[in-house]
Design a protein around this motif. Sequence first.
Motif, PDB file in Angstrom:
ATOM      1  N   GLY A  20       0.834  -1.179   0.147  1.00 49.57           N
ATOM      2  CA  GLY A  20      -0.018   0.060  -0.151  1.00 49.57           C
ATOM      3  C   GLY A  20       0.962   1.307  -0.121  1.00 49.57           C
ATOM      4  N   THR A  21       1.881   1.358   0.870  1.00 51.70           N
ATOM      5  CA  THR A  21       2.669   2.339   0.786  1.00 51.70           C
ATOM      6  C   THR A  21       3.484   2.809  -0.454  1.00 51.70           C
ATOM      7  N   PHE A  22       3.863   1.715  -1.243  1.00 53.38           N
ATOM      8  CA  PHE A  22       4.508   1.818  -2.318  1.00 53.38           C
ATOM      9  C   PHE A  22       3.613   2.240  -3.442  1.00 53.38           C
ATOM     10  N   VAL A  23       2.459   1.743  -3.473  1.00 55.17           N
ATOM     11  CA  VAL A  23       1.405   1.882  -4.445  1.00 55.17           C
ATOM     12  C   VAL A  23       1.096   3.547  -4.243  1.00 55.17           C
ATOM     13  N   MET A  24       0.937   3.998  -2.992  1.00 55.91           N
ATOM     14  CA  MET A  24       0.531   5.490  -2.529  1.00 55.91           C
ATOM     15  C   MET A  24       1.716   6.439  -3.115  1.00 55.91           C
ATOM     16  N   ILE A  25       2.943   5.920  -2.742  1.00 58.98           N
ATOM     17  CA  ILE A  25       4.098   6.982  -3.359  1.00 58.98           C
ATOM     18  C   ILE A  25       3.959   6.948  -4.818  1.00 58.98           C
ATOM     19  N   ILE A  26       3.907   5.741  -5.410  1.00 57.08           N
ATOM     20  CA  ILE A  26       3.787   5.810  -7.050  1.00 57.08           C
ATOM     21  C   ILE A  26       2.851   6.845  -7.465  1.00 57.08           C
ATOM     22  N   GLY A  27       1.527   6.421  -7.182  1.00 56.16           N
ATOM     23  CA  GLY A  27       0.365   7.366  -7.457  1.00 56.16           C
ATOM     24  C   GLY A  27       0.448   8.860  -7.231  1.00 56.16           C
ATOM     25  N   PHE A  28       1.415   9.048  -6.183  1.00 61.91           N
ATOM     26  CA  PHE A  28       1.145  10.537  -5.791  1.00 61.91           C
ATOM     27  C   PHE A  28       2.326  11.170  -6.672  1.00 61.91           C
ATOM     28  N   VAL A  29       3.335  10.411  -6.797  1.00 60.69           N
ATOM     29  CA  VAL A  29       4.344  11.126  -7.982  1.00 60.69           C
ATOM     30  C   VAL A  29       3.519  11.138  -9.283  1.00 60.69           C
ATOM     31  N   GLY A  30       2.932  10.238  -9.720  1.00 63.04           N
ATOM     32  CA  GLY A  30       2.053  10.279 -10.918  1.00 63.04           C
ATOM     33  C   GLY A  30       1.086  11.320 -11.121  1.00 63.04           C
ATOM     34  N   CYS A  31       0.512  11.621  -9.961  1.00 61.44           N
ATOM     35  CA  CYS A  31      -0.691  12.600 -10.050  1.00 61.44           C
ATOM     36  C   CYS A  31       0.067  13.865 -10.003  1.00 61.44           C
ATOM     37  N   ILE A  32       1.272  14.219  -9.366  1.00 59.37           N
ATOM     38  CA  ILE A  32       1.806  15.733  -9.304  1.00 59.37           C
ATOM     39  C   ILE A  32       2.528  15.744 -10.627  1.00 59.37           C
ATOM     40  N   GLY A  33       3.108  14.576 -11.167  1.00 58.28           N
ATOM     41  CA  GLY A  33       3.644  14.734 -12.502  1.00 58.28           C
ATOM     42  C   GLY A  33       2.633  15.045 -13.647  1.00 58.28           C
ATOM     43  N   ALA A  34       1.689  14.567 -13.652  1.00 58.32           N
ATOM     44  CA  ALA A  34       0.579  14.861 -14.621  1.00 58.32           C
ATOM     45  C   ALA A  34       0.026  16.197 -14.438  1.00 58.32           C
ATOM     46  N   ILE A  35      -0.300  16.682 -13.257  1.00 62.69           N
ATOM     47  CA  ILE A  35      -0.969  17.839 -12.996  1.00 62.69           C
ATOM     48  C   ILE A  35      -0.036  19.047 -13.182  1.00 62.69           C
ATOM     49  N   LYS A  36       1.143  18.845 -12.881  1.00 60.83           N
ATOM     50  CA  LYS A  36       2.296  19.965 -13.044  1.00 60.83           C
ATOM     51  C   LYS A  36       2.976  19.756 -14.466  1.00 60.83           C
ATOM     52  N   GLU A  37       2.798  18.939 -15.333  1.00 57.92           N
ATOM     53  CA  GLU A  37       3.416  18.612 -16.331  1.00 57.92           C
ATOM     54  C   GLU A  37       4.768  18.404 -16.161  1.00 57.92           C
ATOM     55  N   ASN A  38       5.185  17.911 -15.059  1.00 53.72           N
ATOM     56  CA  ASN A  38       6.809  18.110 -14.946  1.00 53.72           C
ATOM     57  C   ASN A  38       7.316  16.689 -15.361  1.00 53.72           C
ATOM     58  N   LYS A  39       8.554  16.824 -16.498  1.00 48.60           N
ATOM     59  CA  LYS A  39       9.145  15.896 -17.077  1.00 48.60           C
ATOM     60  C   LYS A  39       9.744  14.946 -16.262  1.00 48.60           C
ATOM     61  N   CYS A  40      10.364  15.637 -15.289  1.00 50.49           N
ATOM     62  CA  CYS A  40      11.392  14.674 -14.223  1.00 50.49           C
ATOM     63  C   CYS A  40      10.647  13.827 -13.378  1.00 50.49           C
ATOM     64  N   LEU A  41       9.261  14.308 -12.895  1.00 48.95           N
ATOM     65  CA  LEU A  41       8.204  13.325 -12.097  1.00 48.95           C
ATOM     66  C   LEU A  41       7.671  12.344 -13.016  1.00 48.95           C
ATOM     67  N   LEU A  42       7.328  12.690 -14.117  1.00 52.26           N
ATOM     68  CA  LEU A  42       6.892  11.856 -15.052  1.00 52.26           C
ATOM     69  C   LEU A  42       7.695  10.401 -15.480  1.00 52.26           C
ATOM     70  N   LEU A  43       9.047  10.920 -15.737  1.00 54.34           N
ATOM     71  CA  LEU A  43      10.270  10.034 -15.805  1.00 54.34           C
ATOM     72  C   LEU A  43      10.260   9.192 -14.733  1.00 54.34           C
ATOM     73  N   SER A  44      10.274   9.679 -13.550  1.00 57.39           N
ATOM     74  CA  SER A  44      10.491   9.011 -12.324  1.00 57.39           C
ATOM     75  C   SER A  44       9.440   8.033 -12.149  1.00 57.39           C
ATOM     76  N   PHE A  45       8.184   8.547 -12.191  1.00 59.53           N
ATOM     77  CA  PHE A  45       6.812   7.545 -12.268  1.00 59.53           C
ATOM     78  C   PHE A  45       6.994   6.334 -13.257  1.00 59.53           C
ATOM     79  N   PHE A  46       7.475   6.440 -14.348  1.00 54.08           N
ATOM     80  CA  PHE A  46       7.870   5.483 -15.492  1.00 54.08           C
ATOM     81  C   PHE A  46       8.806   4.583 -15.089  1.00 54.08           C
ATOM     82  N   ILE A  47       9.944   5.308 -14.616  1.00 56.59           N
ATOM     83  CA  ILE A  47      11.051   4.067 -14.251  1.00 56.59           C
ATOM     84  C   ILE A  47      10.624   3.292 -12.996  1.00 56.59           C
ATOM     85  N   MET A  48       9.782   3.935 -11.856  1.00 58.50           N
ATOM     86  CA  MET A  48       9.680   3.254 -10.641  1.00 58.50           C
ATOM     87  C   MET A  48       8.520   2.051 -11.166  1.00 58.50           C
ATOM     88  N   LEU A  49       7.585   2.444 -11.869  1.00 61.22           N
ATOM     89  CA  LEU A  49       6.557   1.380 -12.351  1.00 61.22           C
ATOM     90  C   LEU A  49       7.319   0.287 -13.230  1.00 61.22           C
TER      91      LEU A  49
END
Length: 263
Positions: free
Chosen positions: A86-115
């Motif tokens: 649950g903790t891992f899923v929450m962290i990954i989901g949070f990074v994905g949400c912020i990366g999407a809403i902020k259109e942040n390339k670094c967070l989007l790439l981090s989300f992709f790599i973690m997943l």
Amino acid sequence: MAFAIQARSHFLFLKFIALELKRCSMAHNCLQCIKYLMFVFNLLFWLGGCGILGVGIWLAVTQGNFATLSSSFPSLSAANLLIVTGTFVMIIGFVGCIGAIKENKCLLLSFFIMLLIIFLLELTVVILFFVYTDKIDKYAQRDLKKGLHLYGTDGNIGLTNAWSIIQTDFRCCGVSNYTDWFEVYNTTRVPDSCCLEFSENCGLHSPGTWWKAPCYETVKIWLQENLLAVGIFALCTAMVQILGLTFAMTMYCQVVKADTYCA
């Protein structure tokens, strides 16, 4: 003549600008669509993680180390597994949400790599499981038999409860045979959860009043009978992860394109 050539050049230049603006607008609209789709996807992903974490904490508080059957890995309980997952899923989901809403390339790439890392690890575990099935079977049975000696002892309420539930629900006794318990008690005795009809100290009665089926094989057969449900669950999990990877990489590429066209 020179005026006509100049006018034509201006016209072509303006047409090029119009095409670039149109392309930029299309890229922006496409980015916005993917952005909100990915945000909703990751929001659901994050909420799922919250649910898993909540169930894990509830199990840890109310049931102790429920479903801890291994003596070699005492921390490998259902509650701990759910809390970590649950903790891992929450962290990954949070990074994905912020990366999407902020259109942040670094967070989007981090989300992709973690997943991607988690997906590859899961795939590796599944492959190793099928390759070393026989060895895993032998080790698991040996470890479970070792864990029987902790049954009913102080600080092992989770293991005790887990064995009691398994033997009662699956109508089985012991790991590979009901005689596994004889080594634990150093006498001809089994836990009361092995009895055909439960009563106080019924495990001291004759073997004719006990379940004879081995728990390891019984649970294994039950899993094989429900292999379709297990397979569907695994397939759905893989599809969700692949969908997340696709959203992340598509949006990352769209952000890069938008930055290039509209710079």
